[in-house]
Design a protein around this motif. Structure first.
Motif, PDB file in Angstrom:
ATOM      1  N   MET A   1      16.635  35.370  11.825  1.00 35.41           N
ATOM      2  CA  MET A   1      17.971  35.247  12.641  1.00 35.41           C
ATOM      3  C   MET A   1      18.966  36.955  12.813  1.00 35.41           C
ATOM      4  N   ALA A   2      18.618  37.712  11.752  1.00 34.46           N
ATOM      5  CA  ALA A   2      18.757  39.448  12.248  1.00 34.46           C
ATOM      6  C   ALA A   2      17.921  39.796  13.774  1.00 34.46           C
ATOM      7  N   ALA A   3      17.417  39.368  13.195  1.00 37.44           N
ATOM      8  CA  ALA A   3      15.924  39.733  13.860  1.00 37.44           C
ATOM      9  C   ALA A   3      16.684  39.151  15.986  1.00 37.44           C
ATOM     10  N   GLY A   4      16.309  38.077  15.567  1.00 34.55           N
ATOM     11  CA  GLY A   4      16.969  37.290  16.961  1.00 34.55           C
ATOM     12  C   GLY A   4      18.690  37.772  17.316  1.00 34.55           C
ATOM     13  N   SER A   5      19.382  37.907  16.524  1.00 31.23           N
ATOM     14  CA  SER A   5      20.463  38.138  16.844  1.00 31.23           C
ATOM     15  C   SER A   5      20.557  39.547  17.509  1.00 31.23           C
ATOM     16  N   SER A   6      19.672  40.406  17.348  1.00 29.94           N
ATOM     17  CA  SER A   6      19.873  42.053  17.549  1.00 29.94           C
ATOM     18  C   SER A   6      18.998  41.624  19.051  1.00 29.94           C
ATOM     19  N   THR A   7      17.684  41.146  19.629  1.00 30.66           N
ATOM     20  CA  THR A   7      17.167  40.438  20.686  1.00 30.66           C
ATOM     21  C   THR A   7      18.305  40.617  21.508  1.00 30.66           C
ATOM     22  N   VAL A   8      19.190  39.029  21.111  1.00 32.50           N
ATOM     23  CA  VAL A   8      21.049  38.742  21.985  1.00 32.50           C
ATOM     24  C   VAL A   8      21.089  40.012  22.516  1.00 32.50           C
ATOM     25  N   ALA A   9      21.235  41.415  20.878  1.00 25.80           N
ATOM     26  CA  ALA A   9      22.310  41.903  21.208  1.00 25.80           C
ATOM     27  C   ALA A   9      21.606  43.539  22.103  1.00 25.80           C
ATOM     28  N   GLU A  10      20.869  43.996  22.199  1.00 25.96           N
ATOM     29  CA  GLU A  10      19.862  43.950  22.849  1.00 25.96           C
ATOM     30  C   GLU A  10      20.412  43.463  24.703  1.00 25.96           C
ATOM     31  N   LYS A  11      19.738  42.550  24.474  1.00 27.45           N
ATOM     32  CA  LYS A  11      19.968  41.732  25.769  1.00 27.45           C
ATOM     33  C   LYS A  11      21.468  41.434  27.091  1.00 27.45           C
ATOM     34  N   ASN A  12      22.433  41.878  26.170  1.00 27.67           N
ATOM     35  CA  ASN A  12      23.802  41.776  26.594  1.00 27.67           C
ATOM     36  C   ASN A  12      23.919  42.911  26.437  1.00 27.67           C
ATOM     37  N   ARG A  13      23.244  44.318  25.686  1.00 27.99           N
ATOM     38  CA  ARG A  13      24.145  45.245  26.016  1.00 27.99           C
ATOM     39  C   ARG A  13      23.060  45.310  27.834  1.00 27.99           C
ATOM     40  N   GLU A  14      22.277  45.112  27.837  1.00 32.47           N
ATOM     41  CA  GLU A  14      21.673  45.535  29.595  1.00 32.47           C
ATOM     42  C   GLU A  14      22.268  44.938  29.923  1.00 32.47           C
ATOM     43  N   LEU A  15      22.598  43.878  29.839  1.00 29.11           N
ATOM     44  CA  LEU A  15      23.540  43.380  31.268  1.00 29.11           C
ATOM     45  C   LEU A  15      24.723  43.609  30.918  1.00 29.11           C
ATOM     46  N   ASN A  16      25.461  44.351  30.391  1.00 28.10           N
ATOM     47  CA  ASN A  16      27.077  44.545  30.382  1.00 28.10           C
ATOM     48  C   ASN A  16      26.981  45.692  30.747  1.00 28.10           C
ATOM     49  N   VAL A  17      27.292  45.177  32.811  1.00 29.05           N
ATOM     50  CA  VAL A  17      27.050  46.694  33.303  1.00 29.05           C
ATOM     51  C   VAL A  17      28.656  46.979  33.756  1.00 29.05           C
ATOM     52  N   ARG A  18      29.156  48.201  34.215  1.00 27.97           N
ATOM     53  CA  ARG A  18      30.682  48.720  33.915  1.00 27.97           C
ATOM     54  C   ARG A  18      30.745  47.736  35.134  1.00 27.97           C
ATOM     55  N   THR A  19      32.381  47.725  35.395  1.00 30.37           N
ATOM     56  CA  THR A  19      33.338  47.211  36.436  1.00 30.37           C
ATOM     57  C   THR A  19      33.530  47.835  37.540  1.00 30.37           C
ATOM     58  N   THR A  20      32.873  47.528  38.656  1.00 31.04           N
ATOM     59  CA  THR A  20      33.533  48.924  39.636  1.00 31.04           C
ATOM     60  C   THR A  20      34.226  48.896  39.822  1.00 31.04           C
ATOM     61  N   SER A  21      34.847  47.208  40.843  1.00 26.48           N
ATOM     62  CA  SER A  21      35.442  46.812  42.215  1.00 26.48           C
ATOM     63  C   SER A  21      37.019  46.429  40.805  1.00 26.48           C
ATOM     64  N   TYR A  22      38.352  46.619  41.621  1.00 28.72           N
ATOM     65  CA  TYR A  22      39.616  45.762  40.839  1.00 28.72           C
ATOM     66  C   TYR A  22      39.395  44.318  41.646  1.00 28.72           C
ATOM     67  N   GLU A  23      40.718  43.466  40.757  1.00 25.62           N
ATOM     68  CA  GLU A  23      41.529  42.775  41.475  1.00 25.62           C
ATOM     69  C   GLU A  23      42.948  42.926  40.698  1.00 25.62           C
ATOM     70  N   PHE A  24      43.815  42.059  41.233  1.00 31.63           N
ATOM     71  CA  PHE A  24      45.266  42.656  41.201  1.00 31.63           C
ATOM     72  C   PHE A  24      45.245  43.786  41.150  1.00 31.63           C
ATOM     73  N   PHE A  25      45.163  44.314  41.968  1.00 30.69           N
ATOM     74  CA  PHE A  25      45.549  45.241  42.356  1.00 30.69           C
ATOM     75  C   PHE A  25      45.228  46.865  41.356  1.00 30.69           C
ATOM     76  N   GLY A  26      44.165  46.246  40.458  1.00 32.11           N
ATOM     77  CA  GLY A  26      43.672  47.174  39.381  1.00 32.11           C
ATOM     78  C   GLY A  26      44.129  47.478  38.439  1.00 32.11           C
ATOM     79  N   PRO A  27      44.049  49.019  37.693  1.00 33.57           N
ATOM     80  CA  PRO A  27      45.006  48.798  36.381  1.00 33.57           C
ATOM     81  C   PRO A  27      46.727  49.236  36.813  1.00 33.57           C
ATOM     82  N   VAL A  28      46.987  49.768  38.006  1.00 31.19           N
ATOM     83  CA  VAL A  28      48.605  49.426  38.418  1.00 31.19           C
ATOM     84  C   VAL A  28      48.645  48.012  38.279  1.00 31.19           C
ATOM     85  N   GLY A  29      48.583  47.206  39.190  1.00 35.43           N
ATOM     86  CA  GLY A  29      48.797  45.808  39.514  1.00 35.43           C
ATOM     87  C   GLY A  29      48.983  45.633  37.411  1.00 35.43           C
TER      88      GLY A  29
END
Length: 437
Positions: A1-29
């Motif tokens: 179970m721990a190994a499976g959770s670790s694999t999912v976490a590693e995959k998520n880490r690779e897929l969790n790219v930064r948001t580079t385009s804003y909606e709602f006029f960004g932080p000010v909005g």
């Protein structure tokens, strides 16, 4: 179970790219929208009273608004306790009330989450409890709810702020959950608004899925019924305008709960994170803004003529027909392509295998279902007559929401389909309203 959770976490880490385009006029909005939603929701109470129900009063008689603000009861510990009991009822109910377990759509980490379908059962259970309260106590509990809507709304606002804060902090836990692609910018206020995590869960309890339909939608129906009870308490009868609002809006709630699993394919579930925007929208905006028509009719009772009644029903039927038939046509085109009523419809074949429908309802606009939905929203407002403007706030807000949602969908599809979307736009040039927009 721990190994499976670790694999999912590693995959998520690779897929969790930064948001580079804003909606709602960004932080000010986002910084503007968080307080604006709260002020708008709470501000509708002192703006709509027995003395006046028009936004113009802010200009013509601002002192009366200030007097209303000072006179209203904004907080009540009993109301806060009732609201927390309501939220707890749904948290526990999701876990213990029986229901079908189904899988959601495939996530980008190639996993599928499981969900329990028991929203309608929770509505029935709520109805049974309310029926018991009516039997033992009469209309008193319902009248109390109607008379304490503002402190209930304030309590819901406080809870929504607390939950959104928890969701933001919880998204930084060590096992690297799957983030939303639109709310992982690294800017606190923007990510707080959009939501960092895609599907925050406490064990099996999916917080976003739970809040999307149950507490807010069912509370919407309860508040509406409470306003009808208050009208009966004060007038000795319920006006036909109030009955019409009850039928329209409670049917909408029941329809959403009957088709609960359809929420799993919506943008809210598959794309947006769960932050303040959805938390506040689900738990506060829906139940306390969408009930504005019923609340107005307790202040200004209206008896509709047979002609007005028939006209409003016709508007509702037209909107419902467009909404339901266009959705069914698209769903059948995808799920039952060989069915006689859809197999000859024209489409554009994309390289990914997706077929873009350009026939039937969908040759008129790219979101014909939105048009039907908005027409139904107008029908909800019409029973309030034309004596005051504020009951039509919902129609204005909903139009803006649908336009914004169509633009978000446009951006997503342009990125996904490229040249095929350009061809689609040429064949179907209108967003929502044929020949207008």
């Amino acid at each position: 179970m721990a190994a499976g959770s670790s694999t999912v976490a590693e995959k998520n880490r690779e897929l969790n790219v930064r948001t580079t385009s804003y909606e709602f006029f960004g932080p000010v909005g986002a910084a503007v929208l968080v307080p604006l939603l709260i002020v708008t929701t709470l501000g509708l109470f002192p703006l709509c009273t027995k003395e006046s129900c028009s936004p113009l009063v802010l200009v013509t008689d601002p002192q009366s608004v200030l007097d209303n603000i000072a006179a209203l009861k904004w907080w009540d510990w009993k109301a806060a306790g009732v609201y927390m009991l309501w939220i707890s009822f749904h948290f526990v109910g999701y876990l213990v009330v029986p229901g079908r377990i189904i899988e959601g759509t495939m996530l980008r980490n190639n996993s599928r989450l499981k969900y329990k379908i028991n929203g309608l059962t929770m509505a029935y259970l709520t109805a049974a409890l309310l029926g018991g309260a009516l039997y033992f106590y009469g209309l008193a509990p319902f009248v109390w709810i109607a008379e304490n809507t503002l402190p209930l709304c304030t309590a819901a606002t406080a809870y929504a702020l607390a939950q959104a804060t928890f969701l933001y902090l919880y998204s930084f836990r060590s096992n690297t959950p799957l983030m939303s692609l639109v709310g992982n910018s690294g800017n606190f206020i923007y990510d707080f608004w959009m939501g960092r995590e895609l599907n925050p869960r406490l064990g099996f309890l999916d917080l976003k899925y739970l809040c999307e339909l149950r507490p807010g939608l069912i509370l919407w129906a309860i508040l509406n019924l409470s306003y009808a009870a208050k009208q009966y308490h004060e007038l000795g009868r319920v006006t036909n305008s109030m009955i019409l609002v009850q039928i329209f809006e409670i049917y909408y709630v029941l329809d959403a709960l009957i088709n609960e699993e359809a929420i799993l394919t919506t943008m809210d579930i598959i794309q947006d994170g769960f932050g303040f925007m959805l938390t506040y929208g689900d738990l506060v905006w829906v139940p306390f803004v969408y009930t504005l028509q019923a609340r107005y009719l307790t202040l200004y009772p209206i008896d509709l003529s047979p002609a007005a009644l028939g006209g409003i029903l016709l508007v509702k039927i037209i909107g419902f027909y467009i909404f339901r038939s266009s959705n069914l046509q698209k769903n059948d085109f995808r799920a039952k392509p060989d069915a006689p009523h859809v197999k000859n419809l024209k489409f554009i074949q994309t390289a990914s295998g997706t077929r873009l429908l350009v026939d039937g309802w969908w040759k008129w606009s790219r979101h014909m279902n939105y048009l039907g939905d908005w027409i139904m929203g107008i029908a909800w407002c019409l029973p309030c007559g034309f004596g005051h403007a504020i009951p039509y706030f919902y129609a204005l807000y909903f139009a803006l929401l649908l336009v914004h949602r169509s633009l978000r969908d446009e951006e997503k599809c342009q990125h996904k389909y490229g040249k095929y979307w350009d061809e689609y736009r040429q064949k179907v040039p209108y967003y929502i309203v044929p020949y207008i927009y």
